[in-house]
Design a protein around this motif. Sequence first.
Motif, PDB file in Angstrom:
ATOM      1  N   TYR A   1      29.893 -30.059   7.709  1.00 33.81           N
ATOM      2  CA  TYR A   1      29.659 -30.483   9.083  1.00 33.81           C
ATOM      3  C   TYR A   1      30.303 -31.850   9.248  1.00 33.81           C
ATOM      4  N   GLY A   2      30.960 -32.048  10.356  1.00 29.25           N
ATOM      5  CA  GLY A   2      31.614 -33.322  10.619  1.00 29.25           C
ATOM      6  C   GLY A   2      33.117 -33.265  10.416  1.00 29.25           C
ATOM      7  N   LEU A   3      33.622 -32.333   9.616  1.00 30.61           N
ATOM      8  CA  LEU A   3      35.077 -32.206   9.461  1.00 30.61           C
ATOM      9  C   LEU A   3      35.655 -31.623  10.744  1.00 30.61           C
TER      10      LEU A   3
ATOM     11  N   LYS B   1      14.469 -32.176   6.710  1.00 33.81           N
ATOM     12  CA  LYS B   1      15.774 -31.624   6.327  1.00 33.81           C
ATOM     13  C   LYS B   1      16.764 -32.765   6.165  1.00 33.81           C
ATOM     14  N   ALA B   2      17.714 -32.571   5.279  1.00 35.04           N
ATOM     15  CA  ALA B   2      18.783 -33.540   5.080  1.00 35.04           C
ATOM     16  C   ALA B   2      20.096 -32.773   4.996  1.00 35.04           C
ATOM     17  N   ARG B   3      21.127 -33.336   5.583  1.00 37.87           N
ATOM     18  CA  ARG B   3      22.442 -32.685   5.582  1.00 37.87           C
ATOM     19  C   ARG B   3      23.505 -33.729   5.283  1.00 37.87           C
ATOM     20  N   LEU B   4      24.412 -33.387   4.370  1.00 36.95           N
ATOM     21  CA  LEU B   4      25.551 -34.249   4.070  1.00 36.95           C
ATOM     22  C   LEU B   4      26.632 -33.967   5.111  1.00 36.95           C
TER      23      LEU B   4
ATOM     24  N   VAL C   1      22.348 -37.113   7.060  1.00 36.30           N
ATOM     25  CA  VAL C   1      21.609 -37.059   8.323  1.00 36.30           C
ATOM     26  C   VAL C   1      20.258 -36.414   8.039  1.00 36.30           C
ATOM     27  N   PHE C   2      19.203 -37.129   8.369  1.00 30.83           N
ATOM     28  CA  PHE C   2      17.847 -36.641   8.157  1.00 30.83           C
ATOM     29  C   PHE C   2      17.281 -36.131   9.478  1.00 30.83           C
ATOM     30  N   LYS C   3      16.497 -35.058   9.396  1.00 25.39           N
ATOM     31  CA  LYS C   3      15.885 -34.496  10.593  1.00 25.39           C
ATOM     32  C   LYS C   3      14.495 -33.988  10.246  1.00 25.39           C
ATOM     33  N   VAL C   4      13.550 -34.249  11.118  1.00 24.35           N
ATOM     34  CA  VAL C   4      12.183 -33.756  10.958  1.00 24.35           C
ATOM     35  C   VAL C   4      12.046 -32.511  11.826  1.00 24.35           C
ATOM     36  N   LYS C   5      11.667 -31.394  11.218  1.00 27.96           N
ATOM     37  CA  LYS C   5      11.461 -30.154  11.955  1.00 27.96           C
ATOM     38  C   LYS C   5       9.995 -30.045  12.350  1.00 27.96           C
ATOM     39  N   VAL C   6       9.746 -29.705  13.606  1.00 25.05           N
ATOM     40  CA  VAL C   6       8.384 -29.531  14.111  1.00 25.05           C
ATOM     41  C   VAL C   6       8.246 -28.134  14.697  1.00 25.05           C
ATOM     42  N   ASN C   7       7.018 -27.641  14.729  1.00 26.58           N
ATOM     43  CA  ASN C   7       6.782 -26.332  15.324  1.00 26.58           C
ATOM     44  C   ASN C   7       6.545 -26.476  16.830  1.00 26.58           C
TER      45      ASN C   7
END
Length: 150
Positions: free
Chosen positions: A119-121, A28-31, A13-19
Motif C-alpha cells: 500500500y502506498g506504492l 491493526k498495523a500496516r506497513l 499506519v495504526f488503526k483501531v477497529k470498532v464494531n
Amino acid sequence: QTKETTPASTKIVFKVKVNSKGEHVKDKARLVAKAYQELLGQDFVSTFSPMTTTTTIRLLLAIAVDLGVQVQQSDVPNAFIRATLDRKIGIALSPGISFENEQGSTEDTFCVNITKALYGLKQAPQLFHHLLSTFFENLRYQRCKVDTCI
C-alpha cells in the motif's frame, strides 16, 4: 540498495477497529510505502488503473434485477500485497523495526527488496488490476469494450 536506486521509505499506519456499537475490537498495523519519493521511469513506469462509474454500477444492478440474478459483493483482504511487482524495489523499514542478522546482532537500519506491492506504492492499484483481470480472463470472462472495469 543499488547505485541507481534509493530504497523507498516506509511508515507504519495504526488503526483501531470498532464494531457497530463503537466498542474496541482489535488493533491493526500496516506497513505503507511513502509513494511521494518514487520517481517516474525509475521506480514505476505507469500508474493507470481503470475506475468504474456509478452509472455503470447502477446499470449492472438493473440488469441483474431484470434477469433475476442474485448479486454478491466481496472484498479481497490485503488486495494490493497480492500483486507481484514488475520491477525490483527496495524499501527501508520504519524506525523501530529491527531484525537479528546471521551473526546474531540486532540491526535497526535495514533495507529489503520486496516482490509484492505495498500500500502506498504508486503502481500498486495497476498491478492489482492486472492480477484480477488475468484471474477473470483465465475463467474465460471477457472484458467489456465500453467500460474496461467490467
